[in-house]
Design a protein around this motif. Structure first.
Motif, PDB file in Angstrom:
ATOM      1  N   GLY A  11      33.580  46.217  45.138  1.00 17.90           N
ATOM      2  CA  GLY A  11      34.829  45.471  44.940  1.00 17.90           C
ATOM      3  C   GLY A  11      35.001  44.555  46.146  1.00 17.90           C
ATOM      4  O   GLY A  11      34.056  44.321  46.909  1.00 17.90           O
ATOM      5  N   ARG A  12      36.218  44.057  46.375  1.00 17.57           N
ATOM      6  CA  ARG A  12      36.420  43.130  47.493  1.00 17.57           C
ATOM      7  C   ARG A  12      36.053  43.766  48.823  1.00 17.57           C
ATOM      8  O   ARG A  12      35.398  43.156  49.675  1.00 17.57           O
ATOM      9  N   PHE A  13      36.446  45.027  49.017  1.00 20.15           N
ATOM     10  CA  PHE A  13      36.193  45.712  50.290  1.00 20.15           C
ATOM     11  C   PHE A  13      34.692  45.959  50.496  1.00 20.15           C
ATOM     12  O   PHE A  13      34.129  45.612  51.537  1.00 20.15           O
ATOM     13  N   ASP A  32      26.434  49.484  42.894  1.00 17.13           N
ATOM     14  CA  ASP A  32      27.624  49.509  42.032  1.00 17.13           C
ATOM     15  C   ASP A  32      27.173  49.973  40.650  1.00 17.13           C
ATOM     16  O   ASP A  32      26.003  49.854  40.292  1.00 17.13           O
ATOM     17  N   ILE A  33      28.151  50.480  39.897  1.00 17.65           N
ATOM     18  CA  ILE A  33      27.849  50.934  38.538  1.00 17.65           C
ATOM     19  C   ILE A  33      27.766  49.726  37.598  1.00 17.65           C
ATOM     20  O   ILE A  33      27.201  49.812  36.509  1.00 17.65           O
ATOM     21  N   LYS A  37      28.174  42.987  39.328  1.00 18.20           N
ATOM     22  CA  LYS A  37      28.538  43.088  40.757  1.00 18.20           C
ATOM     23  C   LYS A  37      27.288  43.195  41.619  1.00 18.20           C
ATOM     24  O   LYS A  37      27.212  42.618  42.703  1.00 18.20           O
ATOM     25  N   ASP A  52      25.383  55.048  39.384  1.00 16.88           N
ATOM     26  CA  ASP A  52      26.676  55.724  39.396  1.00 16.88           C
ATOM     27  C   ASP A  52      26.739  56.588  40.663  1.00 16.88           C
ATOM     28  O   ASP A  52      25.966  57.539  40.810  1.00 16.88           O
ATOM     29  N   GLY A  53      27.647  56.242  41.555  1.00 19.01           N
ATOM     30  CA  GLY A  53      27.771  56.954  42.825  1.00 19.01           C
ATOM     31  C   GLY A  53      28.241  58.390  42.663  1.00 19.01           C
ATOM     32  O   GLY A  53      28.176  59.176  43.616  1.00 19.01           O
ATOM     33  N   GLY A  75      36.933  51.874  44.402  1.00 16.84           N
ATOM     34  CA  GLY A  75      38.381  51.709  44.544  1.00 16.84           C
ATOM     35  C   GLY A  75      39.178  52.592  43.624  1.00 16.84           C
ATOM     36  O   GLY A  75      39.436  53.769  43.905  1.00 16.84           O
ATOM     37  N   ASP A  76      39.571  52.033  42.490  1.00 12.93           N
ATOM     38  CA  ASP A  76      40.519  52.680  41.590  1.00 12.93           C
ATOM     39  C   ASP A  76      40.048  54.012  41.021  1.00 12.93           C
ATOM     40  O   ASP A  76      40.854  54.872  40.697  1.00 12.93           O
ATOM     41  N   LYS A  99      36.859  54.508  51.567  1.00 15.92           N
ATOM     42  CA  LYS A  99      38.108  53.772  51.379  1.00 15.92           C
ATOM     43  C   LYS A  99      39.038  54.628  50.526  1.00 15.92           C
ATOM     44  O   LYS A  99      38.653  55.065  49.444  1.00 15.92           O
TER      45      LYS A  99
HETATM   46  P1  ADP Z   1      38.618  46.714  45.846  1.00 17.13           P
HETATM   47  O1  ADP Z   1      40.071  47.117  45.920  1.00 17.13           O
HETATM   48  O2  ADP Z   1      37.869  46.926  47.142  1.00 17.13           O
HETATM   49  O3  ADP Z   1      38.407  45.329  45.283  1.00 17.13           O
HETATM   50  P2  ADP Z   1      37.837  47.770  43.275  1.00 17.13           P
HETATM   51  O4  ADP Z   1      38.521  48.978  42.739  1.00 17.13           O
HETATM   52  O5  ADP Z   1      38.200  46.454  42.669  1.00 17.13           O
HETATM   53  O6  ADP Z   1      37.969  47.761  44.846  1.00 17.13           O
HETATM   54  O7  ADP Z   1      36.250  47.894  43.111  1.00 17.13           O
HETATM   55  C1  ADP Z   1      35.573  49.072  43.182  1.00 17.13           C
HETATM   56  C2  ADP Z   1      34.122  48.885  42.759  1.00 17.13           C
HETATM   57  O8  ADP Z   1      33.565  50.179  42.584  1.00 17.13           O
HETATM   58  C3  ADP Z   1      33.953  48.145  41.422  1.00 17.13           C
HETATM   59  O9  ADP Z   1      33.014  47.108  41.595  1.00 17.13           O
HETATM   60  C4  ADP Z   1      33.417  49.225  40.475  1.00 17.13           C
HETATM   61  O10 ADP Z   1      32.498  48.725  39.530  1.00 17.13           O
HETATM   62  C5  ADP Z   1      32.745  50.188  41.433  1.00 17.13           C
HETATM   63  N1  ADP Z   1      32.652  51.550  40.900  1.00 17.13           N
HETATM   64  C6  ADP Z   1      33.569  52.240  40.196  1.00 17.13           C
HETATM   65  N2  ADP Z   1      33.112  53.455  39.883  1.00 17.13           N
HETATM   66  C7  ADP Z   1      31.857  53.545  40.410  1.00 17.13           C
HETATM   67  C8  ADP Z   1      30.866  54.552  40.426  1.00 17.13           C
HETATM   68  N3  ADP Z   1      31.040  55.741  39.838  1.00 17.13           N
HETATM   69  N4  ADP Z   1      29.711  54.294  41.078  1.00 17.13           N
HETATM   70  C9  ADP Z   1      29.489  53.107  41.690  1.00 17.13           C
HETATM   71  N5  ADP Z   1      30.394  52.121  41.701  1.00 17.13           N
HETATM   72  C10 ADP Z   1      31.552  52.329  41.066  1.00 17.13           C
END
Ligand code: ADP
Length: 217
Positions: A11-13, A32-33, A37, A52-53, A75-76, A99
């Motif tokens: 994500g952004r961070f 990233d999943i 991205k 998938d992390g 993130g979320d 984070k």
């Molecule tokens: P930010 O607030 O830093 O922008 P986001 O929530 O927008 O964070 O981004 C989080 C990133 O984590 C997204 O690109 C999403 O695809 C990625 N993500 C979510 N779940 C997983 C996972 N299980 N494994 C890897 N990456 C993931």
């Protein structure tokens, strides 16, 4: 020395951490999943991979155990962030920085052994607020609930005075860690070093003392 980092979640961070580490010349694995991205990070990382992390097999497949530092920037998806952190700590990764989205997320991360928990929005908001309320404070970093480091423009009365003459620690209880003069950075100023107009002081201390210093200088 070149270090190896893996950043999970772009994500952004995550993107900004990966890009900066890569720019600094370190080896960065960006994960990233979401394939889009990952593709966007090809030029700003050493390796990039879709995974998938929160999946142990996928993490092992990345060779994650070869990394000393992993940054979890999912993130979320708090559940995935927690699971990923847990797996990384179980695999013995020495340094896992995560984070956090909120207070409860932070508490769980703390319990499962995250080495550092980051609240970028909160920290940045804090720094911006310090700028807004004082035109002297140039930057502000919170070290704990009580202690901070601030970059403060040297007030004019300090011009041509040495640190020993100013006796800042005795008067305000804060310590000058460094002096910035244009592009020059003096990180271990000596007692006889003189402050000049337009210098920036890097000051550490208790928040109350920093506030007193900033308001009374
Ligand atoms: P930010 O607030 O830093 O922008 P986001 O929530 O927008 O964070 O981004 C989080 C990133 O984590 C997204 O690109 C999403 O695809 C990625 N993500 C979510 N779940 C997983 C996972 N299980 N494994 C890897 N990456 C993931």
């Amino acid at each position: 020395m070149k270090k190896q980092f893996a950043v999970i979640g772009l994500g952004r961070f995550g993107v900004s951490v990966s890009t900066e580490l890569h720019k600094l010349g370190h080896e960065v694995l960006a994960v990233d999943i979401n394939e889009t991205k990952v593709n966007e990070m090809v030029n700003d990382s050493t390796y990039s991979s879709v995974a998938d992390g929160a999946d142990e097999k996928a993490l092992r497949g990345l060779g994650i155990t070869n990394f000393d530092h992993v940054i979890v920037a999912i993130g979320d998806n708090i559940q995935a962030s927690i699971l990923c952190t847990l797996l990384l700590k179980e695999m013995g990764i020495a340094s896992v920085w995560v984070k956090a989205q909120n207070y409860y997320h932070h508490k769980v991360l703390d319990k499962i052994g995250a080495d550092k928990i980051i609240h970028p929005e909160h920290d940045m908001g804090n720094r911006i607020a310090q700028h807004l309320v004082s035109d002297k404070v140039i930057d502000y970093i919170e070290l704990s609930d009580d202690f901070s480091i601030a970059e403060i423009a040297a007030p004019s009365f300090m011009n041509q005075q040495s640190l020993i003459d100013l006796d800042i620690r005795a008067k305000f209880g804060v310590t000058i860690l460094g002096l910035k003069r244009g592009k020059q950075f003096n990180i271990s100023p000596r007692a006889e070093d003189q402050i000049q107009a337009n210098d920036i002081l890097i000051v550490i201390g208790h928040k109350n003392d920093l506030k007193r210093f900033e308001e009374n200088t």
